[in-house]
Design an enzyme around this catalytic site. Structure first.
Site, PDB file in Angstrom:
ATOM      1  N   SER A 118      -5.369   3.582   3.970  1.00 50.31           N
ATOM      2  CA  SER A 118      -5.299   2.784   2.744  1.00 50.31           C
ATOM      3  C   SER A 118      -5.350   1.294   3.081  1.00 50.31           C
ATOM      4  O   SER A 118      -6.080   0.522   2.450  1.00 50.31           O
ATOM      5  CB  SER A 118      -4.005   3.123   1.991  1.00 50.31           C
ATOM      6  OG  SER A 118      -3.827   2.237   0.925  1.00 50.31           O
ATOM      7  N   LYS A 125       0.816  -1.225   0.000  1.00 52.27           N
ATOM      8  CA  LYS A 125       0.000   0.000   0.000  1.00 52.27           C
ATOM      9  C   LYS A 125       0.850   1.276   0.000  1.00 52.27           C
ATOM     10  O   LYS A 125       0.409   2.332   0.443  1.00 52.27           O
ATOM     11  CB  LYS A 125      -0.974   0.029   1.195  1.00 52.27           C
ATOM     12  CG  LYS A 125      -2.022  -1.024   1.111  1.00 52.27           C
ATOM     13  CD  LYS A 125      -3.062  -0.694   0.072  1.00 52.27           C
ATOM     14  CE  LYS A 125      -3.474  -1.895  -0.707  1.00 52.27           C
ATOM     15  NZ  LYS A 125      -3.892  -1.612  -2.061  1.00 52.27           N
ATOM     16  N   LYS A 180      -6.215   0.934  -7.103  1.00 52.17           N
ATOM     17  CA  LYS A 180      -5.149   1.880  -6.746  1.00 52.17           C
ATOM     18  C   LYS A 180      -5.763   3.275  -6.744  1.00 52.17           C
ATOM     19  O   LYS A 180      -6.215   3.760  -7.787  1.00 52.17           O
ATOM     20  CB  LYS A 180      -3.991   1.831  -7.758  1.00 52.17           C
ATOM     21  CG  LYS A 180      -3.479   0.437  -8.065  1.00 52.17           C
ATOM     22  CD  LYS A 180      -2.730  -0.170  -6.896  1.00 52.17           C
ATOM     23  CE  LYS A 180      -2.491  -1.648  -7.141  1.00 52.17           C
ATOM     24  NZ  LYS A 180      -1.955  -2.349  -5.988  1.00 52.17           N
ATOM     25  N   GLY A 181      -5.776   3.874  -5.580  1.00 51.92           N
ATOM     26  CA  GLY A 181      -6.412   5.176  -5.469  1.00 51.92           C
ATOM     27  C   GLY A 181      -7.836   5.007  -4.946  1.00 51.92           C
ATOM     28  O   GLY A 181      -8.770   5.624  -5.435  1.00 51.92           O
ATOM     29  N   ARG A 182      -7.975   4.114  -3.960  1.00 50.68           N
ATOM     30  CA  ARG A 182      -9.293   3.833  -3.364  1.00 50.68           C
ATOM     31  C   ARG A 182      -9.790   4.981  -2.496  1.00 50.68           C
ATOM     32  O   ARG A 182      -9.009   5.789  -2.017  1.00 50.68           O
ATOM     33  CB  ARG A 182      -9.154   2.629  -2.419  1.00 50.68           C
ATOM     34  CG  ARG A 182      -9.160   1.306  -3.091  1.00 50.68           C
ATOM     35  CD  ARG A 182      -9.498   0.273  -2.021  1.00 50.68           C
ATOM     36  NE  ARG A 182      -9.423  -1.054  -2.566  1.00 50.68           N
ATOM     37  CZ  ARG A 182      -8.351  -1.838  -2.448  1.00 50.68           C
ATOM     38  NH1 ARG A 182      -7.278  -1.411  -1.823  1.00 50.68           N
ATOM     39  NH2 ARG A 182      -8.353  -3.050  -2.969  1.00 50.68           N
ATOM     40  N   GLU A 183     -11.098   4.956  -2.256  1.00 48.53           N
ATOM     41  CA  GLU A 183     -11.674   5.860  -1.256  1.00 48.53           C
ATOM     42  C   GLU A 183     -11.144   5.433   0.109  1.00 48.53           C
ATOM     43  O   GLU A 183     -11.181   4.239   0.429  1.00 48.53           O
ATOM     44  CB  GLU A 183     -13.197   5.693  -1.231  1.00 48.53           C
ATOM     45  CG  GLU A 183     -13.923   6.249  -2.423  1.00 48.53           C
ATOM     46  CD  GLU A 183     -14.217   7.728  -2.247  1.00 48.53           C
ATOM     47  OE1 GLU A 183     -14.682   8.114  -1.159  1.00 48.53           O
ATOM     48  OE2 GLU A 183     -13.956   8.490  -3.204  1.00 48.53           O
ATOM     49  N   HIS A 184     -10.710   6.373   0.898  1.00 48.76           N
ATOM     50  CA  HIS A 184     -10.265   6.042   2.257  1.00 48.76           C
ATOM     51  C   HIS A 184     -11.382   6.322   3.251  1.00 48.76           C
ATOM     52  O   HIS A 184     -12.246   7.151   2.977  1.00 48.76           O
ATOM     53  CB  HIS A 184      -9.029   6.875   2.615  1.00 48.76           C
ATOM     54  CG  HIS A 184      -7.815   6.453   1.854  1.00 48.76           C
ATOM     55  ND1 HIS A 184      -6.618   7.083   1.976  1.00 48.76           N
ATOM     56  CD2 HIS A 184      -7.610   5.454   0.960  1.00 48.76           C
ATOM     57  CE1 HIS A 184      -5.725   6.500   1.195  1.00 48.76           C
ATOM     58  NE2 HIS A 184      -6.313   5.513   0.569  1.00 48.76           N
TER      59      HIS A 184
HETATM   60  N1  PPS Z   1       0.185   7.015 -10.073  1.00 47.03           N
HETATM   61  C1  PPS Z   1      -0.536   6.341  -9.196  1.00 47.03           C
HETATM   62  N2  PPS Z   1      -1.756   5.852  -9.512  1.00 47.03           N
HETATM   63  C2  PPS Z   1      -2.487   5.157  -8.604  1.00 47.03           C
HETATM   64  N3  PPS Z   1      -2.084   4.897  -7.344  1.00 47.03           N
HETATM   65  C3  PPS Z   1      -0.871   5.369  -6.986  1.00 47.03           C
HETATM   66  C4  PPS Z   1      -0.056   6.098  -7.876  1.00 47.03           C
HETATM   67  N4  PPS Z   1       1.079   6.444  -7.220  1.00 47.03           N
HETATM   68  C5  PPS Z   1       0.964   5.969  -5.994  1.00 47.03           C
HETATM   69  N5  PPS Z   1      -0.214   5.313  -5.835  1.00 47.03           N
HETATM   70  C6  PPS Z   1      -0.655   4.694  -4.586  1.00 47.03           C
HETATM   71  O1  PPS Z   1      -0.440   3.302  -4.623  1.00 47.03           O
HETATM   72  C7  PPS Z   1      -1.235   2.790  -3.545  1.00 47.03           C
HETATM   73  C8  PPS Z   1      -1.317   1.285  -3.664  1.00 47.03           C
HETATM   74  O2  PPS Z   1      -0.076   0.779  -3.251  1.00 47.03           O
HETATM   75  P1  PPS Z   1       0.474  -0.641  -3.712  1.00 47.03           P
HETATM   76  O3  PPS Z   1       0.464  -0.717  -5.192  1.00 47.03           O
HETATM   77  O4  PPS Z   1       1.785  -0.832  -3.040  1.00 47.03           O
HETATM   78  O5  PPS Z   1      -0.625  -1.612  -3.132  1.00 47.03           O
HETATM   79  S1  PPS Z   1      -0.458  -3.188  -2.974  1.00 47.03           S
HETATM   80  O6  PPS Z   1       0.274  -3.416  -1.730  1.00 47.03           O
HETATM   81  O7  PPS Z   1       0.223  -3.721  -4.141  1.00 47.03           O
HETATM   82  O8  PPS Z   1      -1.866  -3.670  -2.859  1.00 47.03           O
HETATM   83  C9  PPS Z   1      -2.558   3.500  -3.706  1.00 47.03           C
HETATM   84  O9  PPS Z   1      -3.144   3.589  -2.427  1.00 47.03           O
HETATM   85  P2  PPS Z   1      -4.667   3.969  -2.208  1.00 47.03           P
HETATM   86  O10 PPS Z   1      -4.798   5.419  -2.579  1.00 47.03           O
HETATM   87  O11 PPS Z   1      -4.963   3.746  -0.796  1.00 47.03           O
HETATM   88  O12 PPS Z   1      -5.488   3.069  -3.099  1.00 47.03           O
HETATM   89  C10 PPS Z   1      -2.158   4.855  -4.275  1.00 47.03           C
HETATM   90  O13 PPS Z   1      -2.290   5.903  -3.352  1.00 47.03           O
END
Ligand code: PPS
Length: 332
Positions: free
Chosen positions: A170, A81, A287-291
Site C-alpha cells: 500500500s 496507510k 483508499k483501496g488502491r491497486e497494489h
Molecule cells: N472501509 C474502507 N474503505 C476504503 N479503504 C479502507 C477501508 N477500511 C480500511 N481501508 C484502508 O485504508 C487504507 C488507507 O489508509 P489511510 O487512510 O491511513 O491512508 S493515509 O495514510 O491517510 O494516506 C487503504 O489502503 P489501500 O488499500 O492500500 O489503498 C485501505 O485498505
C-alpha cells in the site's frame, strides 16, 4: 374609489399570505439552542454547520448550548496507510464526536503556527462532543509526542496498525504515484521499507510519554472486515454512549470494502464534509488502491522480514492480531 378599496384589499390579502409563509417557515427552522429540538437532530445540524463561523466564544468549554471550535480530546496519531481515514470518518457518525476534516499536522510540522491557528482547524462542536483530529505522522516524532503531552497530558490517543504484508504494498503504491521509486523487489531491501514495519519502536516511544490506558491500538484488518466492532471498541475507550449499529455500514462488492449506508439519516449529516463518492457512499479511489503484484517468493520474504517486528509489537501491546504467518519449513 371602488377601485382603490379593491386594490387595498388585495394588498392586505397578499401581505397576510406573505406573513403566514414567513412565520410558518421560521417555526420550521430548528433552533439549535432550543431544548425542544430532539437531541440527535440538533447534533447532526451542528455537524452540517461545520464550515460556518464560531457561534460563541466566551462560554465554558463544557457548555452544551455553545457551538464553537474546541481543541481535540483525542488524536489518531498513526500509522499512515493503516485505515486512518476510514477510522476517523466512520467515527464521525457518532453524535458525540466532532472530527477535523483534514490532517492538521500541527504537533509535528506546524507547531510554530500556534494554538490559535490549531483551534481554527477544528470543527464546530458542542460541549458534550469530543473533538478528534488525525495526523498519522505524530506517532513517528518524539517531539510531537512530547508537545502533545505538554498540551494535554490526559488526552486519549488511537493508533491503528496493519499487517506489513498489506501495508508495505500500500505504501509502495502510494509513494510510487509521487516519486520515482526503485522496483518493489529493490525497495523491500531499503532502510525506508524496514522502518515501515517497525511499529514496535514507535509505539514504545508513545508508552514512554503516555500511560498505556490512554492509548488504544487498533488493527486495520478488523476495521476492514468488521467496522462496527472497531467502532464499539472506540466508543468504549472514549467512554461514549453506544450509538453505532450495523445499519450505518454496508459492504460494497465493487469496492470490496465497507462503505456508508447512504440511506441512513446520519450519513447525510456528514457526507458533505467527508471525501466520499456520492453515488456509492464509499471512500475515494485513493483508499483501496491497486497494489503492486508480488510474486510468492517476494511475499515469503516480506512475511519473514516482518515476523520478528510483529512479535515485538504483540509483546509490547499485550495483544495479537491475526496477521500473515511465515509458512512452516516443511510446506515451503
Ligand atoms: N472501509 C474502507 N474503505 C476504503 N479503504 C479502507 C477501508 N477500511 C480500511 N481501508 C484502508 O485504508 C487504507 C488507507 O489508509 P489511510 O487512510 O491511513 O491512508 S493515509 O495514510 O491517510 O494516506 C487503504 O489502503 P489501500 O488499500 O492500500 O489503498 C485501505 O485498505
Amino acid at each position: 374609489m371602488e377601485y382603490n378599496s379593491l386594490f387595498s384589499f388585495k394588498v392586505l390579502v397578499v401581505a397576510v399570505i406573505i406573513s403566514i409563509i414567513v412565520l410558518t417557515s421560521l417555526t420550521m427552522v430548528p433552533n439549535l439552542y432550543s431544548h425542544h429540538v430532539p437531541y440527535s437532530h440538533a447534533i447532526y445540524e451542528v455537524k452540517e454547520d461545520i464550515h460556518s463561523q464560531s457561534l460563541c466564544t466566551d462560554s465554558s468549554d463544557d457548555d452544551d448550548n455553545c457551538l464553537k471550535r474546541r481543541l481535540p480530546k483525542c488524536l489518531i496519531i498513526g500509522f499512515a496507510k493503516c485505515g486512518t481515514y476510514a477510522l476517523i470518518s466512520f467515527l464521525a457518525l457518532h453524535p458525540d464526536i466532532a472530527t477535523a476534516n483534514d490532517e492538521v499536522g500541527f504537533f509535528n510540522n506546524k507547531f510554530n503556527k500556534g494554538f490559535e491557528w490549531y483551534i481554527a482547524q477544528m470543527p464546530l462542536s458542542k460541549g458534550s462532543q469530543i473533538t478528534i483530529e488525525k495526523t498519522p505522522g505524530y506517532v513517528l516524532s518524539m517531539t510531537a509526542l512530547e508537545r502533545i503531552h505538554d498540551f494535554n497530558s490526559t488526552i486519549k490517543l488511537m493508533i491503528i496498525v496493519r499487517d506489513p504484508v498489506n501495508r508495505v504494498p500500500s505504501l509502495y503504491a502510494h509513494y510510487k504515484e509521487k516519486n520515482d521509486l526503485p522496483t518493489f523487489t529493490k525497495w523491500i531491501k531499503s532502510e525506508e521499507y524496514v522502518n515501515k514495519m517497525n511499529y514496535h519502536q514507535h509505539i514504545a516511544q508513545v508508552y514512554k510519554v503516555f500511560p498505556r490506558e490512554q492509548v488504544l491500538v487498533l488493527c486495520e484488518e478488523s476495521l476492514e472486515d468488521d467496522p462496527l466492532s472497531v467502532m464499539k471498541e472506540v466508543e468504549s475507550f472514549l467512554g461514549l454512549q453506544p450509538a453505532f449499529n450495523k445499519d450505518l455500514f454496508v459492504f460494497n462488492l465493487d469496492k470490496g470494502f465497507y462503505c456508508f449506508n447512504k440511506s441512513h439519516p446520519r450519513y447525510h449529516a456528514i457526507s458533505q464534509v467527508l471525501k466520499i463518492i456520492p453515488e456509492t457512499g464509499c471512500f475515494s479511489k485513493a483508499k483501496g488502491r491497486e497494489h503492486p503484484e508480488i510474486s510468492p517468493e517476494l511475499m515469503k520474504e516480506v512475511v519473514a522480514n516482518a515476523q520478528p517486528y510483529n512479535e515485538r509489537l504483540f509483546q509490547l501491546i499485550g495483544k495479537r492480531f491475526n496477521w500473515t504467518q511465515p509458512l512452516m519449513n516443511n510446506t515451503q
